[in-house]
Each structure stands twice: as structure tokens, then as C-alpha cells.
Motif scaffolding. Structure first.
Motif, PDB file in Angstrom:
ATOM      1  N   LEU A 198      96.333 128.832  62.409  1.00 15.19           N
ATOM      2  CA  LEU A 198      97.186 127.654  62.324  1.00 15.19           C
ATOM      3  C   LEU A 198      98.630 128.080  62.081  1.00 15.19           C
ATOM      4  O   LEU A 198      98.901 129.220  61.709  1.00 15.19           O
ATOM      5  N   CYS A 199      99.527 127.138  62.271  1.00 11.05           N
ATOM      6  CA  CYS A 199     100.948 127.409  62.062  1.00 11.05           C
ATOM      7  C   CYS A 199     101.558 126.278  61.254  1.00 11.05           C
ATOM      8  O   CYS A 199     101.336 125.098  61.557  1.00 11.05           O
ATOM      9  N   ALA A 200     102.331 126.625  60.237  1.00 13.72           N
ATOM     10  CA  ALA A 200     103.100 125.643  59.480  1.00 13.72           C
ATOM     11  C   ALA A 200     104.573 125.816  59.811  1.00 13.72           C
ATOM     12  O   ALA A 200     105.079 126.938  59.840  1.00 13.72           O
ATOM     13  N   LEU A 201     105.263 124.722  60.084  1.00 15.33           N
ATOM     14  CA  LEU A 201     106.706 124.747  60.240  1.00 15.33           C
ATOM     15  C   LEU A 201     107.328 124.595  58.860  1.00 15.33           C
ATOM     16  O   LEU A 201     107.058 123.611  58.152  1.00 15.33           O
ATOM     17  N   VAL A 202     108.175 125.548  58.481  1.00 20.21           N
ATOM     18  CA  VAL A 202     108.729 125.558  57.127  1.00 20.21           C
ATOM     19  C   VAL A 202     110.216 125.898  57.182  1.00 20.21           C
ATOM     20  O   VAL A 202     110.733 126.359  58.196  1.00 20.21           O
ATOM     21  N   SER A 203     110.891 125.682  56.058  1.00 21.55           N
ATOM     22  CA  SER A 203     112.251 126.182  55.870  1.00 21.55           C
ATOM     23  C   SER A 203     112.428 126.511  54.394  1.00 21.55           C
ATOM     24  O   SER A 203     111.661 126.057  53.540  1.00 21.55           O
ATOM     25  N   ALA A 204     113.438 127.300  54.088  1.00 21.97           N
ATOM     26  CA  ALA A 204     113.765 127.610  52.699  1.00 21.97           C
ATOM     27  C   ALA A 204     114.605 126.478  52.115  1.00 21.97           C
ATOM     28  O   ALA A 204     115.442 125.890  52.801  1.00 21.97           O
ATOM     29  N   VAL A 205     114.345 126.143  50.857  1.00 22.23           N
ATOM     30  CA  VAL A 205     115.134 125.144  50.135  1.00 22.23           C
ATOM     31  C   VAL A 205     115.443 125.681  48.746  1.00 22.23           C
ATOM     32  O   VAL A 205     114.698 126.526  48.218  1.00 22.23           O
ATOM     33  N   PRO A 206     116.520 125.229  48.106  1.00 26.34           N
ATOM     34  CA  PRO A 206     116.868 125.727  46.771  1.00 26.34           C
ATOM     35  C   PRO A 206     115.793 125.364  45.740  1.00 26.34           C
ATOM     36  O   PRO A 206     115.341 124.220  45.687  1.00 26.34           O
ATOM     37  N   ALA A 207     115.410 126.333  44.949  1.00 29.29           N
ATOM     38  CA  ALA A 207     114.366 126.103  43.953  1.00 29.29           C
ATOM     39  C   ALA A 207     114.805 125.112  42.890  1.00 29.29           C
ATOM     40  O   ALA A 207     113.988 124.326  42.387  1.00 29.29           O
TER      41      ALA A 207
END
Length: 283
Positions: A55-64
Motif C-alpha cells: 500500500l501507499c500513503a500520501l504524506v507530508s512533513a508538518v511542524p511538531a
């Protein structure tokens, strides 16, 4: 695509002070890989694919700091910020859904890093694959029913005044007529919502009942949102059902129907596991 706990050191995952925001899950392949290369996520952050279990997840980095539990609470209380996050989230999901079948994740679903996302995909791959198969070829239609007593009163015949009636008695009759109009509008709206459910029952594969919207979320129509439902509909029946639902209130004074979509099937995708740090915002 190489991701997960054993990914090479150069893999561009979430960095120090960042978390991984998950938008949607689909089958691993070129469709989502290509989308990730050309579409931004929340706050314009670049997307990337994270794989696991086929499977594939579309993700991005965000500030913690802004997507931790405390930071999310603050963002959810700021309607302008919430709207900006929701628009970016839905833009990614809609673009992915236009390319291939995907499971939309709830708004503000975040993990500590890519490795935990990959682990989630591996552990839940059977459930996700079953859901993807069930939703294949289907879209979501939203249906809201509103009751507007003022519109019902405007369309009702005027109550004739009795000869010699005093101002107090006339006011009382007016108030009683307004109450009847209000009761009739709510009763008609409830009856129409039941008719809509029966109409969709012969076409939709599934039905989801949401809490009626209030305040700013219900500002698209006058009156009060009495029913807020979603239907999982085969693509080929979408336009017919949309027309039939929209026509239900044509001759019902004080009642309005709003049909939205077709959307990716948000209401019919299983929520991610409780290990993620974020929850969903209002629909």
C-alpha cells in the motif's frame, strides 16, 4: 520506493521537530507516486509517498509543535486555520481520488514519523485492501435537509383579521400562526429526510448519518439543518440520484435540500488506528 523502519538514511522523511501528516491510502504504484511529485500538502509542504504492505500513503512533513495534541487543539478552535488545513487536505484527497481508488484519512491525522506510517500500513493492510475493494467504483454524495420556518410563513396565506379584534388578540393569533408554520416546517423536513433515505436505499451501497451542522458550518443555507447524511453510490447512478434528491423539496414550503459531491468516500473509510496523534475535524 523504499520506506519504513529500515529505509536508507537518505530517505526524505519527517525531520527534527516535524511529524508526518497522512492524507490518503491507496495501492502502491505509479499513480500515487506521480501525484506526490507534483502536488503540495498542508502549508505548501511537498508530498511524498510512504509504502508498506503493498500500500501507499500520501504524506507530508508538518511542524511538531502545531500538530501535537496541544497544537491541534488550538488549530481546531481557529476556524480560519481549520478551513485552510481542511482545504489543503481535501485538495490532496480529491486529486488522488481522481487518479485511483483511495481511502481518505481523517483531517489532521499525524504520526511521529514515516516509519510508524509504514508500520501502520503493514499491520492494517488486510483491512485497507478490503475497504479499497468495497469502495472501488463508488463515490460519496452528501445530502442536507434544512427547515426554514420564515420561508414557510411567507408562502402561507395570511391570517384574516377579525372585525373589532384588539391589538393584543391579533398579536396572539400571529404568534400562534408562526408556531404552526415552524412546527410544519420541521415536520416536513423530517418527513422529507425519511423519503430521501428510502429513495437512496434502492441505489446506494451504504448510508451514513452525521450530526446536523450548526453555526458557521451550516451557513450555506437559511434555516436549521435537520438532516445531514451521506450515501455511497455507484458512479453510474450518481447523477440520477443527485437529481432525484434535489427534486424532493421543490413543492415543500420552508424546506430546502442541498446535495453535494460526488466526493471521495470520506464517510465510508475506516478511521486510522488510535496510535496517530491527530483526530478528525468537523465535516
Amino acid at each position: 520506493m523504499s520506506t519504513g523502519p529500515n529505509a536508507p538514511a537518505g530517505f526524505p522523511g519527517a525531520g527534527v521537530g516535524e511529524m508526518t501528516y497522512v492524507y490518503a491510502v491507496g495501492h502502491e504504484g505509479p499513480a500515487l507516486d506521480g501525484l506526490a511529485a507534483r502536488l503540495p500538502g498542508v502549508d505548501g509542504r511537498p508530498l511524498r509517498p510512504v509504502g508498506g504492505g503493498g500500500l501507499c500513503a500520501l504524506v507530508s512533513a508538518v511542524p511538531a509543535d502545531t500538530f501535537s495534541e496541544r497544537g491541534l487543539t488550538a488549530q481546531m478552535e481557529d476556524l480560519d486555520r481549520l478551513e485552510a488545513v481542511a482545504r489543503a487536505h481535501h485538495a490532496v484527497v480529491d486529486a488522488a481520488f481522481a487518479e485511483t481508488s483511495v481511502l481518505p484519512m481523517r483531517l489532521a491525522t499525524v504520526y511521529l514519523d514515516d516509519a510508524r506510517v509504514a508500520d501502520m500500513l503493514v499491520r492494517q493492510c488486510s483491512e485497507f485492501r478490503e475497504l479499497l475493494g468495497r469502495l472501488e467504483g463508488h463515490v460519496e454524495l452528501g445530502m442536507k435537509v434544512y427547515a426554514d420556518p420564515r420561508a414557510a410563513a411567507a408562502s402561507a396565506p395570511a391570517t384574516p383579521a377579525s372585525a373589532g379584534a384588539g391589538a393584543g388578540r391579533a398579536y396572539l393569533r400571529q404568534r400562534q400562526a408562526q408556531q404552526r408554520d415552524s412546527q410544519d416546517a420541521y415536520r416536513s423536513a423530517s418527513d422529507l429526510a425519511a423519503r430521501a433515505a428510502r429513495l437512496a436505499d434502492g441505489v446506494a451501497a451504504s448510508r451514513a448519518v452525521h450530526r446536523p451542522q450548526q453555526g458557521r458550518l451550516a451557513a450555506s443555507r437559511p434555516g436549521v439543518n435537520v438532516a445531514n447524511e451521506a450515501y455511497l453510490v455507484p458512479r453510474e447512478h450518481t447523477e440520477q440520484l443527485r437529481r432525484e434528491l434535489s427534486a424532493l423539496a421543490e413543492d415543500v414550503p420552508g424546506v430546502f435540500v442541498e446535495v453535494t459531491g460526488p466526493w471521495a468516500p470520506y464517510s465510508f473509510a475506516t478511521a486510522v488506528t488510535a496510535e496517530s496523534a491527530g483526530g478528525g475535524g468537523p465535516r
